[in-house]
Design a protein around this motif. Sequence first.
Motif, PDB file in Angstrom:
ATOM      1  N   MET A 145       0.843  -1.176   0.000  1.00 28.99           N
ATOM      2  CA  MET A 145       0.000   0.000   0.000  1.00 28.99           C
ATOM      3  C   MET A 145       0.887   1.237   0.000  1.00 28.99           C
ATOM      4  O   MET A 145       1.881   1.275   0.703  1.00 28.99           O
ATOM      5  CB  MET A 145      -0.872   0.019   1.243  1.00 28.99           C
ATOM      6  N   CYS A 146       0.472   2.183  -0.757  1.00 32.99           N
ATOM      7  CA  CYS A 146       1.224   3.436  -0.777  1.00 32.99           C
ATOM      8  C   CYS A 146       0.777   4.287   0.405  1.00 32.99           C
ATOM      9  O   CYS A 146      -0.310   4.861   0.400  1.00 32.99           O
ATOM     10  CB  CYS A 146       0.998   4.177  -2.082  1.00 32.99           C
ATOM     11  N   ARG A 147       1.634   4.339   1.412  1.00 29.34           N
ATOM     12  CA  ARG A 147       1.282   5.074   2.620  1.00 29.34           C
ATOM     13  C   ARG A 147       1.004   6.540   2.329  1.00 29.34           C
ATOM     14  O   ARG A 147       0.086   7.130   2.893  1.00 29.34           O
ATOM     15  CB  ARG A 147       2.408   4.958   3.649  1.00 29.34           C
ATOM     16  N   GLN A 148       1.813   7.144   1.447  1.00 26.46           N
ATOM     17  CA  GLN A 148       1.665   8.566   1.174  1.00 26.46           C
ATOM     18  C   GLN A 148       0.322   8.862   0.486  1.00 26.46           C
ATOM     19  O   GLN A 148      -0.371   9.799   0.875  1.00 26.46           O
ATOM     20  CB  GLN A 148       2.823   9.088   0.308  1.00 26.46           C
ATOM     21  N   LEU A 149      -0.031   8.074  -0.523  1.00 24.50           N
ATOM     22  CA  LEU A 149      -1.298   8.314  -1.211  1.00 24.50           C
ATOM     23  C   LEU A 149      -2.473   8.087  -0.266  1.00 24.50           C
ATOM     24  O   LEU A 149      -3.426   8.876  -0.240  1.00 24.50           O
ATOM     25  CB  LEU A 149      -1.430   7.433  -2.456  1.00 24.50           C
ATOM     26  N   LEU A 150      -2.409   7.027   0.536  1.00 25.95           N
ATOM     27  CA  LEU A 150      -3.493   6.787   1.496  1.00 25.95           C
ATOM     28  C   LEU A 150      -3.630   7.949   2.475  1.00 25.95           C
ATOM     29  O   LEU A 150      -4.742   8.365   2.803  1.00 25.95           O
ATOM     30  CB  LEU A 150      -3.259   5.479   2.252  1.00 25.95           C
ATOM     31  N   ALA A 151      -2.499   8.480   2.935  1.00 21.51           N
ATOM     32  CA  ALA A 151      -2.539   9.618   3.860  1.00 21.51           C
ATOM     33  C   ALA A 151      -3.153  10.845   3.191  1.00 21.51           C
ATOM     34  O   ALA A 151      -3.953  11.567   3.792  1.00 21.51           O
ATOM     35  CB  ALA A 151      -1.138   9.935   4.375  1.00 21.51           C
ATOM     36  N   GLN A 152      -2.809  11.075   1.922  1.00 20.01           N
ATOM     37  CA  GLN A 152      -3.381  12.217   1.196  1.00 20.01           C
ATOM     38  C   GLN A 152      -4.881  12.037   0.995  1.00 20.01           C
ATOM     39  O   GLN A 152      -5.652  12.990   1.141  1.00 20.01           O
ATOM     40  CB  GLN A 152      -2.676  12.394  -0.143  1.00 20.01           C
ATOM     41  N   LEU A 153      -5.300  10.818   0.660  1.00 18.76           N
ATOM     42  CA  LEU A 153      -6.731  10.553   0.486  1.00 18.76           C
ATOM     43  C   LEU A 153      -7.472  10.709   1.813  1.00 18.76           C
ATOM     44  O   LEU A 153      -8.604  11.176   1.844  1.00 18.76           O
ATOM     45  CB  LEU A 153      -6.950   9.164  -0.106  1.00 18.76           C
ATOM     46  N   ARG A 154      -6.825  10.339   2.903  1.00 15.18           N
ATOM     47  CA  ARG A 154      -7.438  10.522   4.226  1.00 15.18           C
ATOM     48  C   ARG A 154      -7.663  12.007   4.488  1.00 15.18           C
ATOM     49  O   ARG A 154      -8.730  12.411   4.953  1.00 15.18           O
ATOM     50  CB  ARG A 154      -6.535   9.911   5.303  1.00 15.18           C
ATOM     51  N   GLU A 155      -6.662  12.828   4.168  1.00 16.01           N
ATOM     52  CA  GLU A 155      -6.782  14.271   4.380  1.00 16.01           C
ATOM     53  C   GLU A 155      -7.881  14.898   3.521  1.00 16.01           C
ATOM     54  O   GLU A 155      -8.536  15.844   3.936  1.00 16.01           O
ATOM     55  CB  GLU A 155      -5.458  14.958   4.066  1.00 16.01           C
ATOM     56  N   LYS A 156      -8.088  14.370   2.330  1.00 11.17           N
ATOM     57  CA  LYS A 156      -9.041  14.946   1.375  1.00 11.17           C
ATOM     58  C   LYS A 156     -10.371  14.195   1.332  1.00 11.17           C
ATOM     59  O   LYS A 156     -11.215  14.470   0.483  1.00 11.17           O
ATOM     60  CB  LYS A 156      -8.437  14.938  -0.035  1.00 11.17           C
ATOM     61  N   TYR A 157     -10.565  13.246   2.252  1.00 18.06           N
ATOM     62  CA  TYR A 157     -11.723  12.374   2.158  1.00 18.06           C
ATOM     63  C   TYR A 157     -13.061  13.114   2.187  1.00 18.06           C
ATOM     64  O   TYR A 157     -13.961  12.807   1.407  1.00 18.06           O
ATOM     65  CB  TYR A 157     -11.688  11.303   3.253  1.00 18.06           C
ATOM     66  N   GLU A 158     -13.197  14.083   3.069  1.00 19.17           N
ATOM     67  CA  GLU A 158     -14.465  14.829   3.136  1.00 19.17           C
ATOM     68  C   GLU A 158     -14.752  15.522   1.814  1.00 19.17           C
ATOM     69  O   GLU A 158     -15.899  15.553   1.361  1.00 19.17           O
ATOM     70  CB  GLU A 158     -14.444  15.826   4.290  1.00 19.17           C
ATOM     71  N   GLU A 159     -13.741  16.090   1.202  1.00 21.50           N
ATOM     72  CA  GLU A 159     -13.913  16.751  -0.095  1.00 21.50           C
ATOM     73  C   GLU A 159     -14.292  15.739  -1.180  1.00 21.50           C
ATOM     74  O   GLU A 159     -15.142  16.018  -2.027  1.00 21.50           O
ATOM     75  CB  GLU A 159     -12.606  17.471  -0.464  1.00 21.50           C
ATOM     76  N   ILE A 160     -13.697  14.558  -1.129  1.00 17.45           N
ATOM     77  CA  ILE A 160     -14.030  13.488  -2.089  1.00 17.45           C
ATOM     78  C   ILE A 160     -15.493  13.092  -1.914  1.00 17.45           C
ATOM     79  O   ILE A 160     -16.227  12.951  -2.893  1.00 17.45           O
ATOM     80  CB  ILE A 160     -13.088  12.280  -1.903  1.00 17.45           C
ATOM     81  N   GLU A 161     -15.919  12.915  -0.665  1.00 20.05           N
ATOM     82  CA  GLU A 161     -17.313  12.572  -0.386  1.00 20.05           C
ATOM     83  C   GLU A 161     -18.273  13.652  -0.876  1.00 20.05           C
ATOM     84  O   GLU A 161     -19.334  13.342  -1.409  1.00 20.05           O
ATOM     85  CB  GLU A 161     -17.518  12.358   1.119  1.00 20.05           C
ATOM     86  N   ARG A 162     -17.897  14.924  -0.688  1.00 18.49           N
ATOM     87  CA  ARG A 162     -18.761  16.029  -1.153  1.00 18.49           C
ATOM     88  C   ARG A 162     -18.958  15.979  -2.664  1.00 18.49           C
ATOM     89  O   ARG A 162     -19.986  16.427  -3.172  1.00 18.49           O
ATOM     90  CB  ARG A 162     -18.174  17.380  -0.746  1.00 18.49           C
ATOM     91  N   GLU A 163     -17.976  15.446  -3.368  1.00 20.25           N
ATOM     92  CA  GLU A 163     -18.093  15.309  -4.828  1.00 20.25           C
ATOM     93  C   GLU A 163     -18.928  14.091  -5.215  1.00 20.25           C
ATOM     94  O   GLU A 163     -19.164  13.844  -6.392  1.00 20.25           O
ATOM     95  CB  GLU A 163     -16.704  15.223  -5.472  1.00 20.25           C
ATOM     96  N   GLY A 164     -19.356  13.310  -4.216  1.00 25.26           N
ATOM     97  CA  GLY A 164     -20.213  12.151  -4.470  1.00 25.26           C
ATOM     98  C   GLY A 164     -19.456  10.852  -4.680  1.00 25.26           C
ATOM     99  O   GLY A 164     -20.022   9.877  -5.184  1.00 25.26           O
ATOM    100  N   TYR A 165     -18.206  10.805  -4.285  1.00 20.54           N
ATOM    101  CA  TYR A 165     -17.385   9.599  -4.453  1.00 20.54           C
ATOM    102  C   TYR A 165     -17.031   9.021  -3.097  1.00 20.54           C
ATOM    103  O   TYR A 165     -17.121   9.683  -2.075  1.00 20.54           O
ATOM    104  CB  TYR A 165     -16.093   9.930  -5.221  1.00 20.54           C
ATOM    105  N   GLN A 166     -16.619   7.770  -3.126  1.00 20.40           N
ATOM    106  CA  GLN A 166     -16.099   7.136  -1.927  1.00 20.40           C
ATOM    107  C   GLN A 166     -14.774   6.471  -2.275  1.00 20.40           C
ATOM    108  O   GLN A 166     -14.488   6.227  -3.440  1.00 20.40           O
ATOM    109  CB  GLN A 166     -17.086   6.128  -1.352  1.00 20.40           C
TER     110      GLN A 166
END
Length: 145
Positions: free
Chosen positions: A1-22
């Motif tokens: 697993m790419c730790r860095q990408l997962l960490a970035q997705l964790r930071e941006k998760y609320e914004e991703i959800e607001r766009e209608g994605y999971q």
Amino acid sequence: MCRQLLAQLREKYEEIEREGYQVIAVAPSNASFIKEFLDAFGPYPFEIVGDPDRQAFKAIKAKRPAKIKLLTKVILGVITRKLKNIIPKDEQQAKFVKKSMTTQDVYIQGATLIFDEDGKLLWKHLDESPEKHAKVNQIFSVIKS
């Protein structure tokens, strides 16, 4: 697993959800190893599921560079200091990373796939090597269009 990408997705998760994605992350590991990862690096607001038989990785035709090529990149990266923090400073994280390097398939590369609500593939990025993961800005350019 790419730790860095997962960490970035964790930071941006609320914004991703607001766009209608999971986000759903798939790891080439079993559930107990994913739990160890989460204990060391978690929590994450999205699910990380295991694919120990690599069925999903095979289906998307995930890349698997030659071991010698990847090992050479890592050695050169460490020597030239371009690969910083390959082993985290945190003791629990460092222990996990060292264990994964000796017990897990660290050679298979990942991918980022974006699907619409009907399951249609909108975008696919196959990682060529550990440093060539999809970038969060690439992901956002797709989900915001």
